[in-house]
Design a protein around this motif. Sequence first.
Motif, PDB file in Angstrom:
ATOM      1  N   SER B  57       1.095  -1.416   0.075  1.00 17.92           N
ATOM      2  CA  SER B  57       0.108   0.008   0.013  1.00 17.92           C
ATOM      3  C   SER B  57       0.748   1.216  -0.072  1.00 17.92           C
ATOM      4  N   HIS B  58       1.972   1.147   0.819  1.00 16.87           N
ATOM      5  CA  HIS B  58       2.773   2.343   0.808  1.00 16.87           C
ATOM      6  C   HIS B  58       3.414   2.497  -0.498  1.00 16.87           C
ATOM      7  N   LEU B  59       3.907   1.638  -1.080  1.00 15.69           N
ATOM      8  CA  LEU B  59       4.501   1.673  -2.417  1.00 15.69           C
ATOM      9  C   LEU B  59       3.625   2.259  -3.688  1.00 15.69           C
ATOM     10  N   VAL B  60       2.269   1.916  -3.497  1.00 18.34           N
ATOM     11  CA  VAL B  60       1.199   2.578  -4.303  1.00 18.34           C
ATOM     12  C   VAL B  60       1.196   3.899  -4.124  1.00 18.34           C
ATOM     13  N   ALA B  61       1.035   4.324  -2.816  1.00 22.66           N
ATOM     14  CA  ALA B  61       1.031   5.808  -2.505  1.00 22.66           C
ATOM     15  C   ALA B  61       2.125   6.465  -2.963  1.00 22.66           C
ATOM     16  N   ALA B  62       3.304   5.906  -3.077  1.00 26.72           N
ATOM     17  CA  ALA B  62       4.499   6.623  -3.058  1.00 26.72           C
ATOM     18  C   ALA B  62       4.372   7.002  -4.712  1.00 26.72           C
ATOM     19  N   VAL B  63       4.052   5.741  -5.606  1.00 33.03           N
ATOM     20  CA  VAL B  63       4.113   5.969  -6.909  1.00 33.03           C
ATOM     21  C   VAL B  63       2.849   6.468  -7.523  1.00 33.03           C
ATOM     22  N   LEU B  64       1.847   6.513  -6.991  1.00 33.45           N
ATOM     23  CA  LEU B  64       0.426   6.864  -7.531  1.00 33.45           C
ATOM     24  C   LEU B  64       0.472   8.215  -8.180  1.00 33.45           C
ATOM     25  N   THR B  65       0.942   9.279  -7.545  1.00 37.23           N
ATOM     26  CA  THR B  65       1.197  10.322  -8.087  1.00 37.23           C
ATOM     27  C   THR B  65       2.328  10.742  -9.186  1.00 37.23           C
ATOM     28  N   LEU B 118      -6.332   8.954  -9.337  1.00 35.35           N
ATOM     29  CA  LEU B 118      -7.007   7.648  -8.909  1.00 35.35           C
ATOM     30  C   LEU B 118      -7.579   6.650  -9.906  1.00 35.35           C
ATOM     31  N   ARG B 119      -7.837   7.139 -10.878  1.00 38.70           N
ATOM     32  CA  ARG B 119      -8.656   6.208 -11.942  1.00 38.70           C
ATOM     33  C   ARG B 119      -7.717   5.562 -12.704  1.00 38.70           C
ATOM     34  N   SER B 120      -6.640   6.197 -13.390  1.00 41.78           N
ATOM     35  CA  SER B 120      -5.740   5.579 -14.376  1.00 41.78           C
ATOM     36  C   SER B 120      -4.210   5.933 -14.069  1.00 41.78           C
ATOM     37  N   PRO B 121      -3.952   5.475 -13.053  1.00 43.26           N
ATOM     38  CA  PRO B 121      -2.642   5.886 -12.815  1.00 43.26           C
ATOM     39  C   PRO B 121      -1.787   4.741 -13.803  1.00 43.26           C
ATOM     40  N   SER B 122      -0.444   5.301 -13.935  1.00 43.54           N
ATOM     41  CA  SER B 122       0.308   4.270 -14.882  1.00 43.54           C
ATOM     42  C   SER B 122       1.417   3.577 -14.274  1.00 43.54           C
ATOM     43  N   PHE B 123       1.830   4.071 -12.963  1.00 42.15           N
ATOM     44  CA  PHE B 123       2.871   3.130 -12.309  1.00 42.15           C
ATOM     45  C   PHE B 123       4.097   3.023 -13.161  1.00 42.15           C
ATOM     46  N   PRO B 124       4.793   4.197 -13.846  1.00 40.00           N
ATOM     47  CA  PRO B 124       5.801   3.819 -14.631  1.00 40.00           C
ATOM     48  C   PRO B 124       6.896   3.012 -13.873  1.00 40.00           C
TER      49      PRO B 124
END
Lengths: 426, 425
Positions: B57-65, B118-124
Motif C-alpha cells: 500500500s505504501h509503495l502504491v501511495a509513493a508511485v500513485l502521483t 485515482l482512476r488511471s495511474p500508470s505506475f511507470p
Amino acid sequence: MQQIKLSERLKQIQFLANTFRLDSGLTVIHQHLPATPVVVVDVWVKAGASVEPQEWSGMAHFLEHMIFKGSSRVATGEFDWVIENSGGMANAATSHDYAHFFLTTSASYLTDTLPYLADIVLNASIPQEEFLCERDVVLEEIRSSYDDPDWLAFQALCQSLYQRHPYRRSILGEEEFLLQHTPEQMRCFHRTHYQPENMTVVLVGGIEQEIALSLVNQTFAEFSVRSECPPHQIEAELPLTSIRRHELQMPRIEQARLLMGWIGPGAERLEDGIGLDVLSIILAGGRCSRLVRELREEKQLVLDICSDFSLQRDSSLFTISAWLEPQYLKTVETIICDRLAELQTTPITEVELARAQRLLGNNYIFSTETPGQLAGIYGYYNTIATAEQSLVYPLTLNRLQPKDFQRLANQYLSPERYAVTVLKPL
Amino acid sequence: MQSLTSTAYPQTVNRFVFPNGIVLITIENQAADLIAGRIFLKNAGSGWESRAKAGLSHLVAAVLTKGTTNLSSVEIAEQVESVGASLSADTSADYFLLGLKTVAADFAPMLQLAGEILRSPSFPEAEVKLEKKLTIQSIRSQQEQPFNVAFNHLREAIYPEHPYGVSVLGTEATVSELTRADLLEYHQTYFRPDNLVISLAGRIDQQQAINLVESAFGDWQVPDHPLPQKTLISLNSNPSQQLIFQETQQSIIMLGYLVAAVTSKDYPVLKLISTYLGNGLSSRLFVELREKRGLAYDVSAFYPTRLDAAPFVAYMGTAPENTAIAIEGLRAEVERLSTNKLTDMEIQGAKNKLLGQYALGKQTNGEIAQIFGWYESLGLGIEFDSQFQQDVTQVTPETIQAVVDRYLDKPYLCVVGPNLNLDLN
C-alpha cells in the motif's frame, strides 16, 4: 488595471488585529474572531537564549520549564490541572530570540484561567527543591536530543556558522553549565527580562476587544521587582570568508547527512528574507524545484533534500539539507554549489517565480486558519520586529521580480563562502 | 465544570451517496479561502496486506502521483505546484488516502486531477524502481530513532501474524520483492467507486461539491467482482520481554498491551484511560514520573483508533541507570488503576481534558475533513463523532476498573538502550 488589482489585494490583507501599549509598557495584540468559541493567549517574552550571559547557557529554556512550577499563589501542578480540567491546553517554547507561553481555552473559561497563566509567568517562584528535580528533566531532554542525528548535525552547523553570535549556542544548554546554575541566578534572569517592555500578550478568538484589554490589564499587572543579570554580549557575526567544513561520525546511523548553511539578513531587512524564502522554494520546495528534480528524481543521489529559510532577529539562517549515501556526499555538494553559482549569473524563470509566489502565498493563507496560528504569527513578528510586519509578507512576495534573485544569491548564497556539516555513519 | 464540546462549533455535516457508491461528505466553512479534501479508500491500507507483500500500500501511495495514462510525473507535479496546492497519497493501517488542499478557486481542477490519478495511474516502471529504493532507505533510517526501534519490536511481538505487526513501509525483504504487477493488481482490487469516501471541508457548499465529484468520478463504473473481504486473523495476548542493545544516551522503555478495536464498547473507556495516564501536563504519568521524580522528559501513553484490536502503549525515555526504576514506575501506575478506583474528580478531570482536546483537534478544515471521512470509512458513520463524546461522559470508575482488569494485566515489554545486563524480572 494594475492599480485596481493592487488596491484590492491591499484591502484583502489589511492588518486585522489591533495593537495596544499599556501604561506599564506591556504590548497587547488582539483580534476578535466572533465565530470561534475558543480563545488563544500567547505570551511572548524577549528572553531567549541570546540574552543569556555566556556562563548561564541553558538558563532561558530551563526557566521556561520552571515557570510551570508555579508562584507563591499558584502551587506546582495547579496551573496544568486548572487549564486541562477545563478542556484547555497550555504549553511553551524557547528559542534564541524569545520564550513564549500559550494557552488555548474555551472563551467562557478565560476569566478563570488567564489569571493563573499571568501569575506564573510574571511571578515564578522557582523553589529550590523543584529546581533540582526539573534539572533532571532538562538533562533527559538533552540526552534525548543527543540520540537524534538530525538535531546533532544542525547544532554542529550553527556552531560553525555563528562564531561569535549566541545563535551558535544550544538552546537546551550543556550539562556542565546546568549543574552549576542556582535558583538565585534563575530568579535574577527572570526578574531582569520578564518585564513589561519585553513582553507581548496576544489574544485571538472569541473575545471582544474591551473585555480582552480589561482582562489583561487586571491580570498582567504585578511584575516582579526588577533585577539585573550579569551583562550578556551579542556580537554581530562577521561574514564568512571561506568554506567552513565540519565532519562528524556517529554510530547507529543508516544515512549520511549533508547540511550547508548561509547567514541571512536580520529582521530589519525583512524584504531580503522573503526573497530568500522564495529561493528556498525554487531550490528545494516540491518535485518541480531544481534540486529535488535533479538530485532525487533524475540523478537519484539523495533520499531527500530540503531547503529552509529561518527568519531570526539579528541574522537569519538559510540551509540546504540532504539525506544520502556517504559515497555521494562530495558529488551532491558540488552540484549544489554549481546550482547556486547559476542563480548568481542567470535570472530565474517567470514560471518558477510565479510557482514559488503562489506556493508561499497559499502557505501564508493556510497557516492563518486557527486562532493559535494567528496568535503565533503576531507574537513572533512583534518579538523580532513589529506585528504589522507580518503583513509585509504577501505584499513583498508579489512584488519580487526575477532579477532580484541574482542580487540575493550574490549577496547571501555564495558557493565559496558557507558552512558545511557532514554526518557520516561510524 | 463543563467542558468544550464540538457542539460549540456550528458545523453541519452533509452526507450524500452517488449511484456508483461513492459517499460524499461536505462540511461547509466559509471562514477561510480554502478547501481541504480527504479521499479515502475504506477497504484498503496496510491492514489489508498479506505479510509477504508488506509495504505494498505504501509503495502504491509513493508511485500513485507519478504518472497517469495522460500525464507524466513532472506534468502532475507542475499542475499541483503551479497553483500552490498540495496533493499527496498516503496509507495507514486501516485505509488508503489521497489528500488535497487548495485555495477555493483552484479546487475544481485539483479534484479533477485527483480523479485522473485515482482512476488511471500508470505506475511507470522507473518510478516504481526509484520509490522502492527510497522506501528501503527509509526503512533503514527508522533504525536511527530509538523510539521507532522500540515500537517496531513491540508491535512485532504483539502482532506476530497480523499486518499491524509491521511498519506501513514494509520490510527490506518484502519491499525488494514488490513489482509493478503487484501495484496494478492492488489498483484493480481496491480502487473502485464503491470503496470511496470523499470528505470535503471549507469554502464549498454541498451542491457545488456534488457537481464537482459528479464531474470527476460520476462515470466511474463499479466492477463486476465483489469488494475484497478481509482475512480475519485471531489475536491473542501473549506477553513477552525484549531487550534491544543500542549505543544510545537514553534508554527507551515501552510497555504494550493488546486491547480493543474502535468498534468495541470499551473503546471510549480505553481512550479515557490513556488520557488519564498519558495525555498532557496534568496526566498521571507526567506528574508522577516527570514532575515529582524528574525521571524523564518524554513520558506518555497512547491508544490509536483501529479497526482491529489496537495496541495500548505507555513509554518513557530515561538515563540508562534509571531503566529498572522506570520500568517499575510505569508498571506501578498501570497496576494502580486495577487496585485503586479513580476518584470522581480524577475521572471528571480526564473527561474534560479528553473532550476538550477532541474539540480542539477539529479546528482546521483539513482536520475536520479527516475526522468525518475517517469515521465514515471505518464504517462507524459520521454520527460516531457525537456518539463517542456521549459515550465518554458515561464512563464510571467501575467501568474503568473492569476494562483495566480485562486488558491491562500483563504488559509486553521492550527496552532499547545501552544496558545489556538488565534483569527484567
